[in-house]
Design a protein around this motif. Structure first.
Motif, PDB file in Angstrom:
ATOM      1  N   GLU A  55      -0.447  -6.852  -3.895  1.00  0.00           N
ATOM      2  CA  GLU A  55      -1.785  -6.339  -3.737  1.00  0.00           C
ATOM      3  C   GLU A  55      -1.825  -5.175  -2.816  1.00  0.00           C
ATOM      4  O   GLU A  55      -2.479  -4.072  -2.764  1.00  0.00           O
ATOM      5  N   ALA A  56      -0.824  -5.401  -1.680  1.00  0.00           N
ATOM      6  CA  ALA A  56      -0.911  -4.448  -0.581  1.00  0.00           C
ATOM      7  C   ALA A  56      -0.304  -3.148  -0.872  1.00  0.00           C
ATOM      8  O   ALA A  56      -0.737  -2.171  -0.695  1.00  0.00           O
ATOM      9  N   GLU A  57       0.638  -3.163  -1.713  1.00  0.00           N
ATOM     10  CA  GLU A  57       1.382  -1.790  -2.508  1.00  0.00           C
ATOM     11  C   GLU A  57       0.494  -1.323  -3.135  1.00  0.00           C
ATOM     12  O   GLU A  57       0.151   0.236  -3.037  1.00  0.00           O
ATOM     13  N   LYS A  58      -0.600  -1.822  -3.889  1.00  0.00           N
ATOM     14  CA  LYS A  58      -1.737  -1.177  -4.837  1.00  0.00           C
ATOM     15  C   LYS A  58      -2.397  -0.546  -3.850  1.00  0.00           C
ATOM     16  O   LYS A  58      -2.941   0.560  -4.152  1.00  0.00           O
ATOM     17  N   PHE A  59      -3.065  -1.408  -3.023  1.00  0.00           N
ATOM     18  CA  PHE A  59      -4.051  -0.893  -2.239  1.00  0.00           C
ATOM     19  C   PHE A  59      -3.680   0.419  -1.632  1.00  0.00           C
ATOM     20  O   PHE A  59      -4.372   1.239  -1.368  1.00  0.00           O
ATOM     21  N   LEU A  60      -2.299   0.332  -0.931  1.00  0.00           N
ATOM     22  CA  LEU A  60      -1.866   1.407  -0.211  1.00  0.00           C
ATOM     23  C   LEU A  60      -1.279   2.582  -0.847  1.00  0.00           C
ATOM     24  O   LEU A  60      -0.791   3.623  -0.525  1.00  0.00           O
ATOM     25  N   GLY A  61      -1.452   2.427  -2.214  1.00  0.00           N
ATOM     26  CA  GLY A  61      -0.835   3.570  -2.992  1.00  0.00           C
ATOM     27  C   GLY A  61       0.682   3.630  -3.141  1.00  0.00           C
ATOM     28  O   GLY A  61       0.993   4.668  -3.417  1.00  0.00           O
ATOM     29  N   GLN A  68       9.477  -5.947  -0.678  1.00  0.00           N
ATOM     30  CA  GLN A  68       9.361  -5.106   0.607  1.00  0.00           C
ATOM     31  C   GLN A  68      10.598  -3.994   1.075  1.00  0.00           C
ATOM     32  O   GLN A  68      11.554  -4.180   0.505  1.00  0.00           O
ATOM     33  N   SER A  69       9.861  -2.910   1.234  1.00  0.00           N
ATOM     34  CA  SER A  69      10.688  -1.895   1.560  1.00  0.00           C
ATOM     35  C   SER A  69      10.702  -1.203   2.991  1.00  0.00           C
ATOM     36  O   SER A  69       9.347  -1.532   3.489  1.00  0.00           O
ATOM     37  N   PRO A  70      11.345  -0.222   3.703  1.00  0.00           N
ATOM     38  CA  PRO A  70      11.221   0.023   5.089  1.00  0.00           C
ATOM     39  C   PRO A  70       9.844   1.058   4.640  1.00  0.00           C
ATOM     40  O   PRO A  70       8.910   0.918   5.751  1.00  0.00           O
ATOM     41  N   ALA A  71       9.539   1.794   3.754  1.00  0.00           N
ATOM     42  CA  ALA A  71       8.584   2.525   3.538  1.00  0.00           C
ATOM     43  C   ALA A  71       7.101   1.653   3.301  1.00  0.00           C
ATOM     44  O   ALA A  71       6.214   1.889   3.862  1.00  0.00           O
ATOM     45  N   ASP A  72       7.296   0.665   2.596  1.00  0.00           N
ATOM     46  CA  ASP A  72       6.185  -0.328   2.403  1.00  0.00           C
ATOM     47  C   ASP A  72       5.834  -0.792   3.540  1.00  0.00           C
ATOM     48  O   ASP A  72       4.569  -0.780   4.057  1.00  0.00           O
ATOM     49  N   CYS A  73       6.716  -1.381   4.541  1.00  0.00           N
ATOM     50  CA  CYS A  73       6.646  -1.956   5.803  1.00  0.00           C
ATOM     51  C   CYS A  73       5.729  -1.110   6.788  1.00  0.00           C
ATOM     52  O   CYS A  73       4.764  -1.431   7.304  1.00  0.00           O
ATOM     53  N   LYS A  74       6.207   0.291   6.744  1.00  0.00           N
ATOM     54  CA  LYS A  74       5.555   1.179   7.581  1.00  0.00           C
ATOM     55  C   LYS A  74       4.161   1.253   7.204  1.00  0.00           C
ATOM     56  O   LYS A  74       3.224   1.500   8.039  1.00  0.00           O
ATOM     57  N   ALA A  75       3.775   1.642   5.812  1.00  0.00           N
ATOM     58  CA  ALA A  75       2.460   1.686   5.416  1.00  0.00           C
ATOM     59  C   ALA A  75       1.449   0.499   5.736  1.00  0.00           C
ATOM     60  O   ALA A  75       0.551   0.582   6.070  1.00  0.00           O
ATOM     61  N   ILE A  76       2.028  -0.649   5.821  1.00  0.00           N
ATOM     62  CA  ILE A  76       1.197  -1.998   5.912  1.00  0.00           C
ATOM     63  C   ILE A  76       1.136  -1.896   7.389  1.00  0.00           C
ATOM     64  O   ILE A  76       0.123  -2.300   7.811  1.00  0.00           O
ATOM     65  N   GLN A  77       2.252  -1.702   8.121  1.00  0.00           N
ATOM     66  CA  GLN A  77       2.161  -1.666   9.783  1.00  0.00           C
ATOM     67  C   GLN A  77       1.211  -0.827  10.001  1.00  0.00           C
ATOM     68  O   GLN A  77       0.322  -1.235  11.096  1.00  0.00           O
ATOM     69  N   ALA A  92       2.702  -8.465   4.487  1.00  0.00           N
ATOM     70  CA  ALA A  92       1.446  -8.581   3.803  1.00  0.00           C
ATOM     71  C   ALA A  92       0.920 -10.201   3.507  1.00  0.00           C
ATOM     72  O   ALA A  92       1.167 -10.509   2.630  1.00  0.00           O
ATOM     73  N   GLY A  93       0.406 -10.691   4.606  1.00  0.00           N
ATOM     74  CA  GLY A  93      -0.190 -12.056   4.644  1.00  0.00           C
ATOM     75  C   GLY A  93      -1.466 -11.991   4.314  1.00  0.00           C
ATOM     76  O   GLY A  93      -2.210 -11.101   4.116  1.00  0.00           O
ATOM     77  N   PRO A  94      -2.121 -13.473   3.996  1.00  0.00           N
ATOM     78  CA  PRO A  94      -3.456 -13.462   3.796  1.00  0.00           C
ATOM     79  C   PRO A  94      -4.552 -12.879   4.664  1.00  0.00           C
ATOM     80  O   PRO A  94      -5.598 -12.557   4.141  1.00  0.00           O
ATOM     81  N   ILE A  95      -4.164 -12.551   6.003  1.00  0.00           N
ATOM     82  CA  ILE A  95      -5.282 -12.116   6.881  1.00  0.00           C
ATOM     83  C   ILE A  95      -5.202 -10.454   6.667  1.00  0.00           C
ATOM     84  O   ILE A  95      -6.444  -9.854   6.271  1.00  0.00           O
ATOM     85  N   THR A  96      -4.155  -9.729   6.322  1.00  0.00           N
ATOM     86  CA  THR A  96      -3.969  -8.465   5.970  1.00  0.00           C
ATOM     87  C   THR A  96      -4.758  -8.049   4.600  1.00  0.00           C
ATOM     88  O   THR A  96      -5.509  -7.327   4.479  1.00  0.00           O
ATOM     89  N   TRP A  97      -4.451  -9.096   3.534  1.00  0.00           N
ATOM     90  CA  TRP A  97      -5.003  -8.837   2.241  1.00  0.00           C
ATOM     91  C   TRP A  97      -6.528  -9.245   2.349  1.00  0.00           C
ATOM     92  O   TRP A  97      -7.423  -8.590   1.725  1.00  0.00           O
TER      93      TRP A  97
END
Length: 237
Positions: A55-61, A68-77, A92-97
């Motif tokens: 869900e986080a990956e889709k939201f962030l494009g 999880q990848s380093p690029a995913d983590c950086k975008a979520i962070q 990507a936990g429940p609060i972030t989502w």
């Protein structure tokens, strides 16, 4: 001048002692942060895959693979940091989502397509999320705004409706309360403002309660004959 000199020499000595202590404890925090300095390093990105990774990956494009990848983590962070979500470690936990869902709702409350888009101007009420908005076709015109709908036993009735009567300074003879900017769309059920909080339990007697400013905007944008669509189910009913 002697006092100033002692202060200048005392602080590096204290910093050295604290540095030795931090080193002994194996702490990774920068020394400037530990002694109240302004430099603050970002926390390390986690390698863990959160329950809402896709869900986080889709939201962030990001590419949606659920891993999880380093690029995913950086975008979520970066998202967490900008929204002041802690810990901002890219998990990507429940609060972030939950925060992401709120932003999706603000962008397009009808993303699921449950409110008709072939009616022109229409007021939509989602009982499940306790929100309402006005759209014209697919274009969002106002909202979404929080509402308070019917409590258990007095549920706001679902389905397609039309506004049939309006009363700007209405008084309920049944419940003996003010109903400012009342716009009736189904029997005694109406949009109207309330004096209290729209978040207060347990709910209305079937009306769609609104904050005064929101009800006033609905009054200015809607009229007799305009469509209303109510769907979903309020939690607890």
């Amino acid at each position: 001048m002697g006092t100033l000199s002692r202060r200048n020499t005392a602080r590096p000595a204290a910093a050295r002692r604290l540095g030795v202590l931090l080193g002994a404890l194996g702490l990774a925090a920068p020394l400037t942060l530990a002694i109240g300095g302004s430099a603050e390093a970002a926390p390390s990105c986690t390698t863990r895959t959160g329950p809402y990774q896709k869900e986080a990956e889709k939201f962030l494009g990001r590419p949606v693979d659920g891993q999880q990848s380093p690029a995913d983590c950086k975008a979520i962070q970066d998202f967490q940091t900008s929204r002041r979500i802690t810990p901002n470690i890219g998990f990507a936990g429940p609060i972030t989502w939950g925060v992401m869902q709120e932003e999706i709702t603000r962008r397009d409350p009808n993303a699921a397509g449950k409110c008709p888009v072939d009616k022109g101007r229409i007021a939509c009420v989602d009982l499940g999320r306790q929100i309402s908005w006005i759209q014209d076709g697919k274009a969002l015109k106002f909202g979404p705004v929080p509402v308070r709908t019917g409590r258990d036993g007095y549920e706001t009735r679902t389905g397609a409706k039309k506004i049939y009567w309006r009363s700007a300074d209405h008084w309920s003879t049944i419940y003996k309360v003010r109903m400012p900017y009342a716009q009736f769309f189904d029997g005694g059920q109406a949009f109207h403002a309330i004096d209290g909080s729209v978040w207060s339990p347990p709910g209305s007697h079937g009306c769609v309660n609104m904050r005064i400013a929101d009800a006033k905007t609905y009054w200015s944008m809607l009229g007799n004959g305009d469509d209303v669509f109510v769907y979903g189910r309020k939690p607890g009913t």
